[in-house]
Design a protein around this motif. Structure first.
Motif, PDB file in Angstrom:
ATOM      1  N   UNK A  30      54.679 120.845  80.902  1.00 34.64           N
ATOM      2  CA  UNK A  30      54.095 119.736  81.646  1.00 34.64           C
ATOM      3  C   UNK A  30      53.352 118.789  80.711  1.00 34.64           C
ATOM      4  N   UNK A  31      53.165 117.563  81.178  1.00 37.67           N
ATOM      5  CA  UNK A  31      52.434 116.580  80.388  1.00 37.67           C
ATOM      6  C   UNK A  31      50.981 116.545  80.810  1.00 37.67           C
ATOM      7  N   UNK A  32      50.135 116.094  79.913  1.00 33.57           N
ATOM      8  CA  UNK A  32      48.719 115.934  80.187  1.00 33.57           C
ATOM      9  C   UNK A  32      48.549 114.758  81.152  1.00 33.57           C
ATOM     10  N   UNK A  33      47.828 114.962  82.256  1.00 29.56           N
ATOM     11  CA  UNK A  33      47.628 113.896  83.243  1.00 29.56           C
ATOM     12  C   UNK A  33      46.174 113.455  83.211  1.00 29.56           C
ATOM     13  N   UNK A  34      45.942 112.262  82.625  1.00 28.83           N
ATOM     14  CA  UNK A  34      44.577 111.743  82.483  1.00 28.83           C
ATOM     15  C   UNK A  34      44.547 110.300  82.968  1.00 28.83           C
ATOM     16  N   UNK A 126      47.570 121.500  79.823  1.00 27.97           N
ATOM     17  CA  UNK A 126      48.715 122.243  80.374  1.00 27.97           C
ATOM     18  C   UNK A 126      48.935 123.615  79.741  1.00 27.97           C
ATOM     19  N   UNK A 127      48.448 123.831  78.530  1.00 27.72           N
ATOM     20  CA  UNK A 127      48.614 125.129  77.869  1.00 27.72           C
ATOM     21  C   UNK A 127      47.824 126.234  78.574  1.00 27.72           C
ATOM     22  N   UNK A 128      46.796 125.858  79.330  1.00 21.19           N
ATOM     23  CA  UNK A 128      45.967 126.848  80.029  1.00 21.19           C
ATOM     24  C   UNK A 128      46.581 127.311  81.342  1.00 21.19           C
ATOM     25  N   UNK A 129      47.671 126.670  81.762  1.00 17.10           N
ATOM     26  CA  UNK A 129      48.252 126.951  83.073  1.00 17.10           C
ATOM     27  C   UNK A 129      48.586 128.430  83.268  1.00 17.10           C
ATOM     28  N   UNK A 130      49.175 129.068  82.267  1.00 16.71           N
ATOM     29  CA  UNK A 130      49.584 130.470  82.422  1.00 16.71           C
ATOM     30  C   UNK A 130      48.381 131.384  82.658  1.00 16.71           C
ATOM     31  N   UNK A 131      47.275 131.157  81.940  1.00 11.06           N
ATOM     32  CA  UNK A 131      46.085 131.997  82.098  1.00 11.06           C
ATOM     33  C   UNK A 131      45.452 131.802  83.481  1.00 11.06           C
ATOM     34  N   UNK A 132      45.362 130.546  83.913  1.00 11.56           N
ATOM     35  CA  UNK A 132      44.742 130.249  85.208  1.00 11.56           C
ATOM     36  C   UNK A 132      45.634 130.730  86.351  1.00 11.56           C
TER      37      UNK A 132
END
Length: 164
Positions: A30-34, A126-132
Motif C-alpha cells: 500500500x501507499x502512504x496516505x497523507x 503501511x509497513x506497520x499494517x501486519x503487526x496491527x
C-alpha cells in the motif's frame, strides 16, 4: 530440468539449498496516505460510536473532542485502550492524535478511537499494517446492542409468568 529431479529426500535437501532467483525488495503493498498538512485520516467505529481520527508525527499528545485524553476518558482503562495500537507498533509518544467522537458511551467511544488510530497508523506507515492487523485492531468489532422485541420485557427477557 534433469538436475532438479527428486528421487529421494536427500535430493530434496540439495535442491532446497540452491539459491533461487533474487526476490524483489519487500516493498509495502500500500501507499502512504497523507493530506496537505502531513496528517493521516481514518474513521473508527464501535457499537454506536463513530470517531474521526487524524494522526501526525509529534510528542504523543492525544486530543479527543478538543479535550485532553485524561480529561475526556477519565478511567485509566479507557486511556489504556487508546494507546494499544501504538504499543503494538512500538510507536509510543511518536504521534499526536486529534479525534472527534460522536454517539455511544465512553467505552464504545474509546473503542472507536482505537479503531481509528489503528487505521490511520497503517495509512501513515503501511509497513506497520501486519503487526496491527495481527493484534486484531483493524477489524471493526461487530457486536452491537440487540433490539428490543415486541411482547418482551427486553431484547430476550419475557414478562413474568403468572399462573393465576
Amino acid at each position: 530440468m534433469s538436475d532438479n529431479t527428486v528421487t529421494d529426500l536427500a535430493d530434496l535437501g540439495s535442491i532446497a539449498e540452491t539459491p533461487a532467483a533474487p526476490a524483489a525488495p519487500a516493498a509495502p503493498l500500500r501507499e502512504k496516505e497523507i493530506d496537505a498538512q502531513g496528517r493521516s485520516y481514518a474513521t473508527g467505529r464501535r457499537k454506536d460510536a463513530v470517531a474521526r481520527v487524524w494522526i501526525k508525527p509529534g510528542t504523543g499528545k492525544v486530543t479527543v473532542n478538543g479535550r485532553d485524553q485524561s480529561v475526556y476518558f477519565a478511567r485509566p482503562t479507557l486511556r489504556l485502550v487508546l494507546n494499544q495500537p501504538f504499543q503494538v507498533a512500538d510507536r509510543e509518544g511518536q504521534y499526536d492524535v486529534i479525534a472527534t467522537v460522536k454517539g455511544g458511551g465512553l467505552s464504545g467511544q474509546a473503542g472507536a478511537v482505537k479503531h481509528g488510530i489503528s487505521q490511520a497508523l497503517t495509512k501513515y506507515e503501511p509497513a506497520l499494517r501486519s503487526a496491527v492487523k495481527a493484534a486484531g485492531f483493524l477489524t471493526r468489532d461487530p457486536r452491537v446492542v440487540e433490539r428490543k422485541k415486541y411482547g418482551r420485557a427486553k431484547a430476550r427477557r419475557s414478562f413474568q409468568f403468572s399462573k393465576r
